[in-house]
Design a protein around this motif. Structure first.
Motif, PDB file in Angstrom:
ATOM      1  N   ASP A   1       0.841  -1.230  -0.006  1.00 37.83           N
ATOM      2  CA  ASP A   1      -0.135   0.024   0.059  1.00 37.83           C
ATOM      3  C   ASP A   1       0.838   1.396   0.011  1.00 37.83           C
ATOM      4  O   ASP A   1       0.521   2.373   0.236  1.00 37.83           O
ATOM      5  N   PHE A   2       2.099   1.039  -0.192  1.00 35.91           N
ATOM      6  CA  PHE A   2       3.160   2.260  -0.248  1.00 35.91           C
ATOM      7  C   PHE A   2       3.443   2.751   1.068  1.00 35.91           C
ATOM      8  O   PHE A   2       3.893   4.093   1.047  1.00 35.91           O
ATOM      9  N   ASN A   3       2.969   2.284   2.046  1.00 39.56           N
ATOM     10  CA  ASN A   3       3.497   2.929   3.391  1.00 39.56           C
ATOM     11  C   ASN A   3       4.960   2.515   3.516  1.00 39.56           C
ATOM     12  O   ASN A   3       5.226   1.365   3.769  1.00 39.56           O
ATOM     13  N   ILE A   4       5.641   3.516   3.792  1.00 48.53           N
ATOM     14  CA  ILE A   4       7.360   3.495   3.903  1.00 48.53           C
ATOM     15  C   ILE A   4       7.480   2.798   5.453  1.00 48.53           C
ATOM     16  O   ILE A   4       7.185   3.251   6.159  1.00 48.53           O
ATOM     17  N   ILE A   5       8.064   1.669   5.315  1.00 52.37           N
ATOM     18  CA  ILE A   5       8.361   0.876   6.479  1.00 52.37           C
ATOM     19  C   ILE A   5       9.668   1.467   7.255  1.00 52.37           C
ATOM     20  O   ILE A   5       9.966   1.189   8.252  1.00 52.37           O
ATOM     21  N   ASP A   6      10.667   1.500   6.200  1.00 49.96           N
ATOM     22  CA  ASP A   6      11.857   1.967   6.742  1.00 49.96           C
ATOM     23  C   ASP A   6      12.580   2.608   5.571  1.00 49.96           C
ATOM     24  O   ASP A   6      12.577   2.610   4.505  1.00 49.96           O
ATOM     25  N   ARG A   7      13.670   3.479   6.134  1.00 44.77           N
ATOM     26  CA  ARG A   7      14.225   4.418   5.272  1.00 44.77           C
ATOM     27  C   ARG A   7      15.569   4.909   5.830  1.00 44.77           C
ATOM     28  O   ARG A   7      16.091   4.686   6.946  1.00 44.77           O
ATOM     29  N   VAL A   8      16.485   5.049   4.944  1.00 46.41           N
ATOM     30  CA  VAL A   8      17.883   5.151   5.377  1.00 46.41           C
ATOM     31  C   VAL A   8      18.368   6.312   4.177  1.00 46.41           C
ATOM     32  O   VAL A   8      18.119   6.376   2.987  1.00 46.41           O
ATOM     33  N   SER A   9      19.324   7.177   4.818  1.00 46.69           N
ATOM     34  CA  SER A   9      20.123   8.206   3.828  1.00 46.69           C
ATOM     35  C   SER A   9      21.680   8.062   4.131  1.00 46.69           C
ATOM     36  O   SER A   9      21.970   8.128   5.245  1.00 46.69           O
ATOM     37  N   PHE A  10      22.287   8.427   3.187  1.00 47.77           N
ATOM     38  CA  PHE A  10      23.670   8.576   3.555  1.00 47.77           C
ATOM     39  C   PHE A  10      24.207   9.159   2.208  1.00 47.77           C
ATOM     40  O   PHE A  10      23.726   9.246   1.068  1.00 47.77           O
ATOM     41  N   PRO A  11      25.493   9.826   2.413  1.00 49.16           N
ATOM     42  CA  PRO A  11      26.159  10.589   1.557  1.00 49.16           C
ATOM     43  C   PRO A  11      26.530   9.711   0.370  1.00 49.16           C
ATOM     44  O   PRO A  11      26.881   8.431   0.361  1.00 49.16           O
ATOM     45  N   THR A  12      26.546  10.278  -0.902  1.00 48.27           N
ATOM     46  CA  THR A  12      27.299   9.246  -2.067  1.00 48.27           C
ATOM     47  C   THR A  12      28.739   9.614  -2.024  1.00 48.27           C
ATOM     48  O   THR A  12      29.272  10.719  -2.488  1.00 48.27           O
TER      49      THR A  12
END
Ligand code: ZN
Length: 287
Positions: free
Chosen positions: A20-31
């Protein structure tokens, strides 16, 4: 579970969502360098059982499925990423359908299906950040010809009080060379958000953007234009772009009322990652 990567030149965002497109987990880091960045990507996605994935990548990238370089980041000035087989690296790790497109195409798709363009048949999404890029959606399809568009590098008429020579390594004073975040930094030795709101430069910035939007309006006739990216975080800029656009176009063609024609992203900063998730669903269905 659906997986998505918004691969920017500065940072990567990875997310997983349910059906249902609920974001369960996310992460961000530098390229950083490809090996290190991809190892961070793997570390995140290895925790989940993915059915499919959508990738919106900084570019230029190869999107021709018949090319031997399909899935590669091609001639980017970004060190170590030129000629990197991004899609192949992901496919080797995850044997699932993967949708591969540019970061701006993913964001445009996100805005079309879930954001500001939800009630329109066509939309143009532009990011004005370190670089400038655009993606166009018509009837839920991403516009691509020989390859993906490179809307940031169109030529603009130089503003009469602008002495800057331009920051584009290929064209010097193209739109990106004059109006991107990089161009602002090279002009002032500081970032756009460090300039005062009343700085006379903003009128010049708005003028370049208005010229570009006029060209896109005349060539593509989108129903709505969505402006995202770091430079557009300056709220006053949108207003000024609209009023200069109105003067330049001089009612030559019809557009919707400018407050609903030139707008901010409905998904805010999540257009790219939400778009990539929606594209993961699309590729899962074999579309
Ligand atoms: Zn250029």
């Amino acid at each position: 579970m659906l997986g998505a990567i918004e691969a920017g030149g500065t940072k990567f965002v990875c997310a997983v969502a349910d059906e249902d497109f609920n974001i369960i987990d996310r992460v961000s880091f530098p390229t950083t360098i490809p090996s290190e960045t991809c190892s961070n990507v793997f570390q995140f996605f290895d925790q989940y059982e993915l059915k499919s994935m959508g990738i919106g990548s900084f570019g230029p990238i190869e999107v021709d499925i018949n090319s031997s370089k399909y899935g590669f980041v091609t001639d980017t000035p970004k060190k170590y990423w030129s000629n990197f087989d991004f899609l192949g690296t992901m496919k080797k790790r995850y044997n699932i359908p993967i949708f591969w497109t540019t970061d701006v195409n993913a964001a445009a798709y996100g805005e079309k299906i879930r954001g500001a363009a939800i009630n329109s048949k066509s939309c143009l999404y532009l990011t004005v950040g370190t670089g400038i890029g655009g993606g166009m959606i018509i009837n839920d399809q991403i516009l691509e010809g020989f390859s993906h568009p490179e809307m940031g590098h169109i030529l603009v008429r130089k503003h009469e009080s602008d002495l800057f020579v331009g920051a584009c390594p290929f064209h010097k004073d193209c739109l990106e060379g004059m109006a991107s975040g990089k161009a602002i930094e090279e002009r002032f030795n500081k970032k756009g958000n460090e300039l005062s709101e009343s700085d006379s430069f903003w009128e010049i910035e708005a003028n370049y953007m208005a010229q570009a939007l006029m060209s896109y309006t005349l060539t593509l006739r989108p129903e709505i234009i969505i402006l995202g990216g770091g430079v557009m975080a300056q709220d006053h800029l949108l207003h000024s772009i609209r009023s200069q656009f109105e003067k330049l176009l001089n009612r030559y063609v019809y557009t919707p009322q400018l407050t609903s024609y030139i707008v901010s992203p409905g998904l805010k900063g999540d257009a790219g990652i939400v778009g990539a998730l929606l594209l993961a669903e699309k590729v899962k269905q074999g579309k």
